[in-house]
Design a protein around this motif. Structure first.
Motif, PDB file in Angstrom:
ATOM      1  N   GLY A  32       0.790  -1.227   0.000  1.00 15.52           N
ATOM      2  CA  GLY A  32       0.000   0.000   0.000  1.00 15.52           C
ATOM      3  C   GLY A  32       0.817   1.270   0.000  1.00 15.52           C
ATOM      4  N   ILE A  33       2.108   1.168   0.332  1.00 11.44           N
ATOM      5  CA  ILE A  33       2.935   2.377   0.395  1.00 11.44           C
ATOM      6  C   ILE A  33       4.171   2.311  -0.490  1.00 11.44           C
ATOM      7  N   ASP A  34       4.360   1.214  -1.214  1.00 11.62           N
ATOM      8  CA  ASP A  34       5.588   1.161  -2.014  1.00 11.62           C
ATOM      9  C   ASP A  34       5.345   0.975  -3.500  1.00 11.62           C
ATOM     10  N   GLN A  35       4.095   1.058  -3.942  1.00  6.35           N
ATOM     11  CA  GLN A  35       3.782   1.004  -5.377  1.00  6.35           C
ATOM     12  C   GLN A  35       2.897   2.208  -5.691  1.00  6.35           C
ATOM     13  N   LEU A  36       3.499   3.396  -5.712  1.00  8.94           N
ATOM     14  CA  LEU A  36       2.753   4.648  -5.819  1.00  8.94           C
ATOM     15  C   LEU A  36       2.523   5.027  -7.279  1.00  8.94           C
ATOM     16  N   HIS A  37       1.934   4.108  -8.024  1.00 10.60           N
ATOM     17  CA  HIS A  37       1.631   4.352  -9.423  1.00 10.60           C
ATOM     18  C   HIS A  37       0.386   3.549  -9.793  1.00 10.60           C
ATOM     19  N   GLN A  38      -0.223   3.916 -10.898  1.00 10.02           N
ATOM     20  CA  GLN A  38      -1.414   3.210 -11.350  1.00 10.02           C
ATOM     21  C   GLN A  38      -1.094   1.741 -11.652  1.00 10.02           C
ATOM     22  N   GLY A  39      -1.960   0.858 -11.170  1.00  2.95           N
ATOM     23  CA  GLY A  39      -1.803  -0.554 -11.454  1.00  2.95           C
ATOM     24  C   GLY A  39      -1.052  -1.330 -10.403  1.00  2.95           C
ATOM     25  N   GLY A  40      -0.383  -0.639  -9.457  1.00  6.51           N
ATOM     26  CA  GLY A  40       0.296  -1.318  -8.371  1.00  6.51           C
ATOM     27  C   GLY A  40       1.315  -2.349  -8.844  1.00  6.51           C
ATOM     28  N   ARG A  41       1.418  -3.431  -8.074  1.00  3.31           N
ATOM     29  CA  ARG A  41       2.425  -4.449  -8.391  1.00  3.31           C
ATOM     30  C   ARG A  41       2.160  -5.129  -9.732  1.00  3.31           C
ATOM     31  N   ALA A  42       0.890  -5.277 -10.108  1.00  2.00           N
ATOM     32  CA  ALA A  42       0.588  -5.911 -11.388  1.00  2.00           C
ATOM     33  C   ALA A  42       1.173  -5.110 -12.553  1.00  2.00           C
ATOM     34  N   ALA A  43       1.112  -3.774 -12.464  1.00  2.00           N
ATOM     35  CA  ALA A  43       1.685  -2.942 -13.519  1.00  2.00           C
ATOM     36  C   ALA A  43       3.202  -3.084 -13.566  1.00  2.00           C
ATOM     37  N   SER A  44       3.831  -3.189 -12.398  1.00  2.00           N
ATOM     38  CA  SER A  44       5.285  -3.370 -12.364  1.00  2.00           C
ATOM     39  C   SER A  44       5.679  -4.713 -12.971  1.00  2.00           C
ATOM     40  N   ARG A  45       4.934  -5.752 -12.640  1.00  2.00           N
ATOM     41  CA  ARG A  45       5.249  -7.068 -13.207  1.00  2.00           C
ATOM     42  C   ARG A  45       5.063  -7.076 -14.719  1.00  2.00           C
ATOM     43  N   ALA A  46       4.024  -6.408 -15.204  1.00  2.00           N
ATOM     44  CA  ALA A  46       3.787  -6.358 -16.646  1.00  2.00           C
ATOM     45  C   ALA A  46       4.928  -5.635 -17.358  1.00  2.00           C
ATOM     46  N   LEU A  47       5.413  -4.544 -16.766  1.00  2.00           N
ATOM     47  CA  LEU A  47       6.507  -3.805 -17.376  1.00  2.00           C
ATOM     48  C   LEU A  47       7.787  -4.637 -17.349  1.00  2.00           C
ATOM     49  N   ALA A  48       8.011  -5.362 -16.255  1.00  2.00           N
ATOM     50  CA  ALA A  48       9.202  -6.219 -16.166  1.00  2.00           C
ATOM     51  C   ALA A  48       9.169  -7.321 -17.219  1.00  2.00           C
ATOM     52  N   ARG A  49       7.996  -7.891 -17.447  1.00  2.00           N
ATOM     53  CA  ARG A  49       7.882  -8.924 -18.486  1.00  2.00           C
ATOM     54  C   ARG A  49       8.094  -8.327 -19.874  1.00  2.00           C
ATOM     55  N   ARG A  50       7.545  -7.139 -20.092  1.00  2.00           N
ATOM     56  CA  ARG A  50       7.730  -6.489 -21.387  1.00  2.00           C
ATOM     57  C   ARG A  50       9.228  -6.251 -21.652  1.00  2.00           C
ATOM     58  N   GLY A  51       9.930  -5.865 -20.607  1.00  2.00           N
ATOM     59  CA  GLY A  51      11.346  -5.559 -20.760  1.00  2.00           C
ATOM     60  C   GLY A  51      12.266  -6.742 -20.590  1.00  2.00           C
ATOM     61  N   ALA A  52      11.702  -7.937 -20.388  1.00  2.00           N
ATOM     62  CA  ALA A  52      12.498  -9.167 -20.231  1.00  2.00           C
ATOM     63  C   ALA A  52      13.580  -9.002 -19.170  1.00  2.00           C
ATOM     64  N   ILE A  53      13.185  -8.470 -18.007  1.00  2.00           N
ATOM     65  CA  ILE A  53      14.128  -8.333 -16.896  1.00  2.00           C
ATOM     66  C   ILE A  53      14.610  -9.721 -16.476  1.00  2.00           C
ATOM     67  N   ALA A  54      15.926  -9.863 -16.338  1.00  2.00           N
ATOM     68  CA  ALA A  54      16.506 -11.164 -16.017  1.00  2.00           C
ATOM     69  C   ALA A  54      17.454 -11.058 -14.835  1.00  2.00           C
ATOM     70  N   ALA A  55      17.729 -12.183 -14.230  1.00  2.00           N
ATOM     71  CA  ALA A  55      18.594 -12.239 -13.056  1.00  2.00           C
ATOM     72  C   ALA A  55      19.962 -11.640 -13.363  1.00  2.00           C
ATOM     73  N   GLY A  56      20.442 -10.838 -12.418  1.00  2.00           N
ATOM     74  CA  GLY A  56      21.765 -10.252 -12.539  1.00  2.00           C
ATOM     75  C   GLY A  56      21.835  -8.957 -13.315  1.00  2.00           C
ATOM     76  N   GLN A  57      20.759  -8.563 -13.981  1.00  2.00           N
ATOM     77  CA  GLN A  57      20.789  -7.317 -14.739  1.00  2.00           C
ATOM     78  C   GLN A  57      20.817  -6.114 -13.805  1.00  2.00           C
ATOM     79  N   ARG A  58      21.580  -5.108 -14.197  1.00  2.00           N
ATOM     80  CA  ARG A  58      21.684  -3.874 -13.425  1.00  2.00           C
ATOM     81  C   ARG A  58      20.570  -2.924 -13.877  1.00  2.00           C
ATOM     82  N   VAL A  59      19.660  -2.622 -12.947  1.00  2.00           N
ATOM     83  CA  VAL A  59      18.498  -1.804 -13.263  1.00  2.00           C
ATOM     84  C   VAL A  59      18.543  -0.519 -12.440  1.00  2.00           C
ATOM     85  N   LEU A  60      18.386   0.614 -13.111  1.00  2.00           N
ATOM     86  CA  LEU A  60      18.263   1.900 -12.442  1.00  2.00           C
ATOM     87  C   LEU A  60      16.790   2.271 -12.410  1.00  2.00           C
ATOM     88  N   ASP A  61      16.219   2.334 -11.206  1.00  2.00           N
ATOM     89  CA  ASP A  61      14.797   2.651 -11.001  1.00  2.00           C
ATOM     90  C   ASP A  61      14.682   4.149 -10.741  1.00  2.00           C
TER      91      ASP A  61
END
Length: 289
Positions: A48-77
């Protein structure tokens, strides 16, 4: 602190200014009131306090799948807020996440929540301007940004900085609020702005042109406005539902503890702006040329 940073700090940390109580202390006290140990939390408790965008965790997971985020990748949030996406990418996708936000209170909370959820060794956080980052060139493989560009008055400068930071062929992933085709003024306040001073929306077409000029080639792009509007309406109904019993424990902390009592109005206004095509939500991936 620049004028831009001061305006954003005044918006996102408004309750601390009004009540004199730091955001970190306020949230920790709220977890205790809900019967939770603030030093031992799980992602469901913090959602409730760490996904301050539309869609919450589901939106984050969808974006991660779109971007093919993989183990060990360096991501700047970029615009990481309280760090929810950074933790999700580290925990569920195995990424090495560095979150950056211009609001000091958000960075303090992000560091605490990563410790409390056991992810401090897989996430790091930095308080800085996304257009002026103290990081070496070609140091990350993915730049991730959810609902932050609309707070940036110099998007061209920010995109140039992101291009510098990405390795050749690196990916830029956006889940972003843009201006719709309806030219009517925004209904304010909204979660990113109480006045026009902190809202810097551009149209989807303008954003695509800016990205192209900055050296990013589009890989995939989807307008997810209808899904975002449905999610917003669901959240509104949930917030309006009465508590089941008068003796129930205090609820887990939600965004109202960050934004204040006017968060309900912000949510309604955002729903109206989406429904009236004053704003839209885009989700997409670009490759650094």
């Amino acid at each position: 602190m620049t004028d831009h940073a001061r305006r954003l700090d005044a918006h996102y940390d408004a309750l601390a200014r009004a009540r004199g109580e730091p955001l970190l202390r306020r949230l920790r006290d709220a977890f205790r009131a809900a019967g939770r140990d603030p030093e031992c939390l799980d992602p469901d408790a913090t959602a409730g306090i760490d996904q301050l965008h539309q869609g919450g965790r589901a939106a984050s997971r969808a974006l991660a799948r779109r971007g093919a985020i993989a183990a060990g990748q360096r991501v700047l949030d970029v615009g990481c807020g309280t760090g929810g996406a950074s933790r999700l990418l580290a925990d569920e996708f195995g990424a090495e996440a560095l979150g950056v936000d211009i609001t000091p209170a958000f960075v303090d909370v992000a560091e605490w929540l990563s410790r409390a959820t056991g992810l401090a060794d897989r996430t790091r956080f930095l308080c800085a301007d996304a257009a002026r980052l103290p990081l070496p060139s070609a140091s990350v493989e993915v730049i991730w940004c959810q609902h932050a560009l609309m707070n940036m008055p110099e998007p061209t400068r920010a995109l140039a900085e992101w291009h510098r930071l990405l390795v050749p062929g690196g990916r830029l992933l956006l889940h972003e609020v843009v201006a719709g085709d309806n030219p009517a003024p925004l209904a304010l306040p909204v979660p990113w702005a109480r006045s026009a001073a902190t809202s810097h929306l551009v149209s989807g077409r303008a954003l695509e042109a800016l990205l192209d000029a900055a050296g990013f080639a589009v890989s995939s792009l989807t307008d997810v406005t209808e899904a975002a509007l449905a999610w917003r309406r669901k959240q509104g109904r949930r917030a309006a539902a009465p508590r089941e019993t008068a003796n129930a424990a205090a609820p887990l902390p939600g965004p109202a503890l960050i934004f204040g009592d006017d968060f309900a109005v912000m949510g309604r206004n955002l729903g109206d702006n989406l429904a009236d095509d004053r704003v839209r939500i885009l989700e997409g991936a670009w490759v650094r040329r």
